[in-house]
Structures are given as structure tokens and as C-alpha cells.
Write a protein that holds these residues in place. Structure first.
Motif, short mmCIF file in Angstrom:
data_model
loop_
_atom_site.label_atom_id
_atom_site.label_comp_id
_atom_site.label_asym_id
_atom_site.label_seq_id
_atom_site.Cartn_x
_atom_site.Cartn_y
_atom_site.Cartn_z
N LYS A 1 0.85 -1.20 0.00
CA LYS A 1 0.00 0.00 0.00
C LYS A 1 0.88 1.24 0.00
CE LYS A 1 -3.85 -2.06 2.49
NZ LYS A 1 -4.51 -2.24 3.77
N ASP A 2 1.93 1.19 0.81
CA ASP A 2 2.85 2.33 0.87
C ASP A 2 3.52 2.53 -0.50
OD1 ASP A 2 4.52 4.20 2.91
OD2 ASP A 2 5.81 3.40 1.34
N ARG A 3 4.04 1.44 -1.04
CA ARG A 3 4.76 1.53 -2.33
C ARG A 3 3.84 2.10 -3.43
NH1 ARG A 3 8.83 -2.06 -3.93
NH2 ARG A 3 7.97 -3.80 -2.79
N ASN A 4 2.56 1.68 -3.41
CA ASN A 4 1.66 2.05 -4.49
C ASN A 4 1.01 3.41 -4.33
OD1 ASN A 4 2.19 -0.35 -5.78
ND2 ASN A 4 0.54 -1.44 -4.74
N HIS A 5 0.89 3.90 -3.08
CA HIS A 5 0.05 5.09 -2.88
C HIS A 5 0.73 6.28 -2.21
CE1 HIS A 5 -3.06 2.40 -4.11
NE2 HIS A 5 -2.95 1.65 -3.03
N VAL A 6 1.84 6.05 -1.51
CA VAL A 6 2.41 7.17 -0.73
C VAL A 6 3.61 7.77 -1.44
CG1 VAL A 6 3.35 7.87 1.51
CG2 VAL A 6 1.60 6.08 1.42
N TRP A 7 3.66 9.06 -1.45
CA TRP A 7 4.79 9.80 -2.01
C TRP A 7 5.62 10.29 -0.83
CZ3 TRP A 7 3.94 14.11 -6.28
CH2 TRP A 7 5.19 14.51 -6.78
N HIS A 8 6.79 9.70 -0.63
CA HIS A 8 7.63 10.06 0.52
C HIS A 8 8.34 11.39 0.28
CE1 HIS A 8 8.10 5.64 2.10
NE2 HIS A 8 6.87 5.92 1.73
N HIS A 9 8.55 12.13 1.35
CA HIS A 9 9.25 13.41 1.24
C HIS A 9 10.74 13.18 0.92
CE1 HIS A 9 6.20 15.98 3.71
NE2 HIS A 9 5.60 15.07 2.98
N LEU A 10 11.31 14.12 0.22
CA LEU A 10 12.74 14.17 -0.02
C LEU A 10 13.32 12.83 -0.50
CD1 LEU A 10 14.53 16.71 0.61
CD2 LEU A 10 15.30 15.55 2.65
N SER A 11 12.54 12.12 -1.31
CA SER A 11 12.96 10.77 -1.69
C SER A 11 12.91 10.56 -3.20
CB SER A 11 12.04 9.72 -1.05
OG SER A 11 12.15 9.77 0.32
N GLN A 12 13.85 9.83 -3.71
CA GLN A 12 13.86 9.41 -5.10
C GLN A 12 13.14 8.05 -5.16
OE1 GLN A 12 13.40 8.92 -8.26
NE2 GLN A 12 14.87 10.60 -8.49
#
Ligand code: PMP
Length: 455
Positions: free
Chosen positions: A11-22
Motif C-alpha cells: 500500500k505504501d509503495r503504491n500510494h504514498v509519495w515520501h518526502h525528499l525521496s527518489q
């Protein structure tokens, strides 16, 4: 790993956009998802448990994880009164302001907000409005120092001295002007005796170049944090204070990282005899159990906004909705009581000094360590390819070191983060309850990793 946790990671991989991350890296590698914390330790969705030497990744969970006392205080307050707009007072806001100001002799008023960037924006507006009210709008420039960071919004980024953060976001707000850093290890003048005085004079040069009648304030971190943990050189602050006084320039100290005991005093500026006009706080105010930040001013600044009969428009024309959430000051009050009861200011000073000395020992053993700096539990290890030339390592090396530490159960920084932001410095910002044994673990783990890398 059970299937629920596997699903969570997806779910995290598919839906969340992490800050300051490539995010491209997360196609090959699972994203890290944290699920539980207790004291100085944190557990991820895969069940790995770590000693967290980053206080929540971004240096803010100062009193540690799982503090039921803070959670209970927030719950009780939310049930009693969750919110009222900040044009009005609330019980925890008044209680916390009084307690906070006891720790800040000379300061007098607390203005609430929700993040560090927001607090700094509000401080800039205070400076700009004073310029309008007293100087016909002329004394409006805000000076900021190379390598200091002050936030992510366009205004705060306009006052940030880190090119890597600013890249792609211009044009910036007008009226913000940079002056040179004061990192002795990277001295602009070579190996000189009075580096601190010379670095302070760089500020004076910029004030004179711009015209003192146009300069309203200077913003500084007391110890530069994200720019590579830069402790001010001997003589720097007294000279800076004299310069600001001479040209009638307000002193704004950004204590977003250093405040609330991080450096072994209640506030970073209290190490150096600085007399600020404005102080901004965030991160450690409530150890991030709730979003809260503060702009703290002297009574003289506050008085500029009182109607004197001639100008009834003088009130501060600023408001943020969430400054009225009572969860912030309720959490901050409980947090402050913990800092006091557990003597965490003293612990930070004592264990911080111990860890600093251990890291200095490592510097004599490992050629990759160019410099070790810091105060309290804000410590930095600057990495170089050559101690003589001081050429910085490629940031991939720092990322690799952080990744290897993580595999050994120690978090010193995120492995998908650009170390360019930190000027190739490994930054340690452990939870303030850190014990000597935990400090040993941090130093020993870094030692092992550098030994394995033959660095
Ligand atoms: N000032 C300093 C010194 C900071 O380190 C930060 C955040 N790292 C900020 C301001 C901005 O705070 P926030 O992320 O809460 O907006």
C-alpha cells in the motif's frame, strides 16, 4: 513477515509519495514502513528493531517513543476542548506559554503555529511589518547565512543557504540576502587565528553593501544543523551581536532543531550569550506528538504592534487555522514536564560530550573522517576522501555507510536521502534519554562499518 505487513508495504509503495525521496529506488527495494516505537528504539513492518540515532528521521522525537503521558494529556485535552481559533486564547496555550517563557529569560510573548517553516514565515512578516510601521517600508531585507536551513515554503526557502534545496524552485521572494558561513573546517581564509571574528565581519560587509538602512533582520541557526552540524567558532557570536546592535538589525534565532534541550541547554543560543529579538521553535517543542511551533518575541517586538492612538492598523495581520488546535500545547506541556523531571537537559550535555569524544577517537583511526563537531546530542561526522585536501566524499559513500549501519540495527539517517543536503556529514541526533551504553553502541557500530569499508 505476516501477510498484513506485506500488504502494508505494498500500500505504501503504491500510494504514498515520501518526502525528499527518489522513488525510482523503491521499485527494486521495499519502502521502509515504521510501525512501532518505544524509548529510543523503533520497529519496522518487517519486524526489524533499531536504535534510532535520528530522533524520528528528522530530529524531532526528543523525549522518545511511546510516551503514554503525552498521549494521555493530548487525549484528555481533546475531549475537553479540541480547538478554538487562535484569535482567542485556550487553556493549554496559556499554560504552555508561561512555562516556556520561564526557560527563556528576556523573551516575553509566544505566537503559535504548526511547523518550523510556518513559524519562520511569521517571523519574517513581523520584521516586514515593523519595517512598514517604523521605517516607511525601507528596512525590509532579511539576511541569512550560507548553509543554514529555515524551511520548505517559498519564503523560508528564500532565506535558506543550501543550493541543493533551492534547485528548481525559483524565482524566490525578493529581499532575502545571503552572507557567508562560519564553518572553521572549511575556512574561507585558510588557517587563521581569529576565524570567528573574520567570519562575523563577512556579515558586516554584506550589511554595508546592502545599506544598513535597508536591513531589518538576520536569521541564524545557533548551531547549523542540516547544513552539516556547524558549531560557531570562538569569538563569532559576540562579534555578530555587536554588529547587529551597531546597525540596528533584529536578531532572529531559528531554534527549530537546537531548541528544547537538543544541544545540552534549553536553547542553543543560551550557550553563546546571544540576546535574540525573535526565536522560532518547532520539532522538539512537543517531541512531535502533535504538530506545534512557536514564534517567541521580546516585549519590545510585541509592543511595536500595540495601537498608540495614532495607528490603529498596527496589529499583526496574520492567522493560521491550526494554531488553535489544543493538541499541540497540551503535548508541549507534557513534554516539558518530562524534560524537567528526567533531567534530560543535563543528560543530553553529559552523554553528548561522551559520544562526541568517542567519535573524535574514531577520527584518529579512520581516514574518511575529516572532522567531528557538535554540541549535546547534535553531532556531525564530516566525510572526506583525503584529510589533507579535505575533498568531500561522493554522497553515495555516506548513503552506503547509513545503509550498513541500518543493517546492524542503527539508524543514523535515511538511506534514500541525499547526503548533499548535509554537506557530506553523517548527522547524529539521538533521543535525549540516550544512555552511555547506547552511545557506545552508536560509536562501535560506526567504527565497525568504517572498518569493513577500509575507510
Ligand atoms: N528550521 C530548521 C533549522 C530546520 O532544520 C527545519 C526542518 N528541518 C525547519 C526550520 C523547517 O521546519 P518544518 O519542516 O517543520 O517546516
Amino acid at each position: 513477515m505476516d501477510s498484513q505487513m506485506r500488504q502494508l508495504i505494498e500500500k505504501d509503495r503504491n500510494h504514498v509519495w515520501h518526502h525528499l525521496s527518489q522513488h525510482s529506488g523503491l521499485k527494486k527495494q521495499d519502502p521502509m514502513v515504521m510501525v512501532e516505537g518505544k524509548g529510543t528504539r523503533i520497529t519496522d513492518a518487517k519486524g526489524n528493531n533499531y536504535l534510532d540515532a535520528s530522533s524520528g528521521g528528522v530530529w524531532c522525537v526528543n523525549v522518545g517513543y511511546g510516551r503514554t503521558e503525552i498521549a494521555d494529556a493530548v487525549r484528555d485535552q481533546l475531549v475537553k476542548l479540541n480547538f478554538f481559533g487562535s484569535t482567542t486564547g485556550t487553556e493549554p496555550a496559556a499554560e504552555f506559554a508561561e512555562k516556556l517563557l520561564e526557560k527563556m529569560p528576556g523573551m516575553s510573548r509566544v505566537y503559535y503555529a504548526s511547523s518550523g517553516s510556518e513559524a519562520n514565515e511569521k517571523a519574517f512578516k513581523i520584521v516586514r511589518q515593523i519595517s512598514q510601521l517604523k521605517y516607511g517600508g525601507k528596512k525590509n531585507k532579511i539576511l541569512y547565512r550560507e548553509r543554514d536551513y529555515h524551511g520548505t515554503t517559498i519564503g523560508a526557502l528564500s532565506a535558506t543557504g543550501q543550493e541543493e534545496r533551492r534547485l528548481h524552485y525559483g524565482p524566490f521572494a525578493p529581499g532575502f540576502v545571503e552572507f557567508p558561513h562560519c564553518c572553521e573546517y572549511r575556512s574561507q581564509f585558510g588557517d587563521v587565528k581569529d576565524y570567528g571574528i573574520l567570519a562575523a565581519k563577512e556579515l558586516e560587509k554584506v550589511i554595508l553593501r546592502e545599506g544598513p538602512e535597508t536591513v531589518g533582520a538576520v536569521i541564524f541557526e545557533p548551531i547549523t544543523a542540516g547544513g552539516g552540524v556547524i558549531t560557531p567558532p570562538e569569538g563569532y557570536w559576540p562579534a555578530v551581536m555587536e554588529i547587529c546592535k551597531k546597525y540596528n538589525v533584529l536578531v532572529h534565532i531559528d531554534e527549530v532543531v537546537c531548541g528544547m534541550s537538543r544541544t545540552g541547554k534549553w536553547f542553543g543560543y543560551q550557550h553563546y550569550g546571544i540576546k535574540p529579538d525573535i526565536v522560532t521553535l518547532a520539532k522538539g517543542v512537543a517531541s512531535s506528538y502533535a504538530p506545534i511551533s512557536c514564534v517567541v518575541t521580546t516585549e519590545a517586538i510585541f509592543n511595536e504592534f500595540l495601537a498608540d492612538g495614532s495607528d490603529r492598523e498596527a496589529y499583526f495581520r496574520d492567522i493560521s487555522t491550526y494554531a488553535g488546535c489544543t493538541s499541540g500545547p497540551a503535548a508541549a506541556l507534557a513534554n516539558l514536564k518530562i524534560l524537567e523531571r528526567e533531567n534530560l537537559v543535563e543528560n543530553t550535555a553529559v552523554v553528548g560530550e561522551y559520544l562526541l569524544n568517542k567519535l573524535k577517537d574514531l577520527a584518529t583511526k579512520h581516514s574518511i573522517i575529516g572532522d567531528v563537531r557538535g554540541k549535546g546530542l547534535l553531532l556531525g561526522i564530516e566525510l572526506v576522501t583525503d584529510k589533507q585536501t579535505k575533498a568531500p566524499v561522493d554522497e553515495q559513500v555516506a548513503i552506503k555507510i547509513a545503509g550498513m549501519c541500518m543493517q546492524k540495527g542503527l539508524i543514523i539517517g535515511r538511506t534514500n536521502r541525499s547526503f548533499k543536503f548535509l554537506n557530506n556529514t553523517l548527522c547524529l541526533c539521538p533521543i535525549l534519554t540516550l544512555t552511555h551504553e547506547e552511545a557506545d553502541f552508536i560509536a562501535d557500530t560506526i567504527d565497525q562499518v568504517l572498518t569493513e569499508l577500509n575507510a
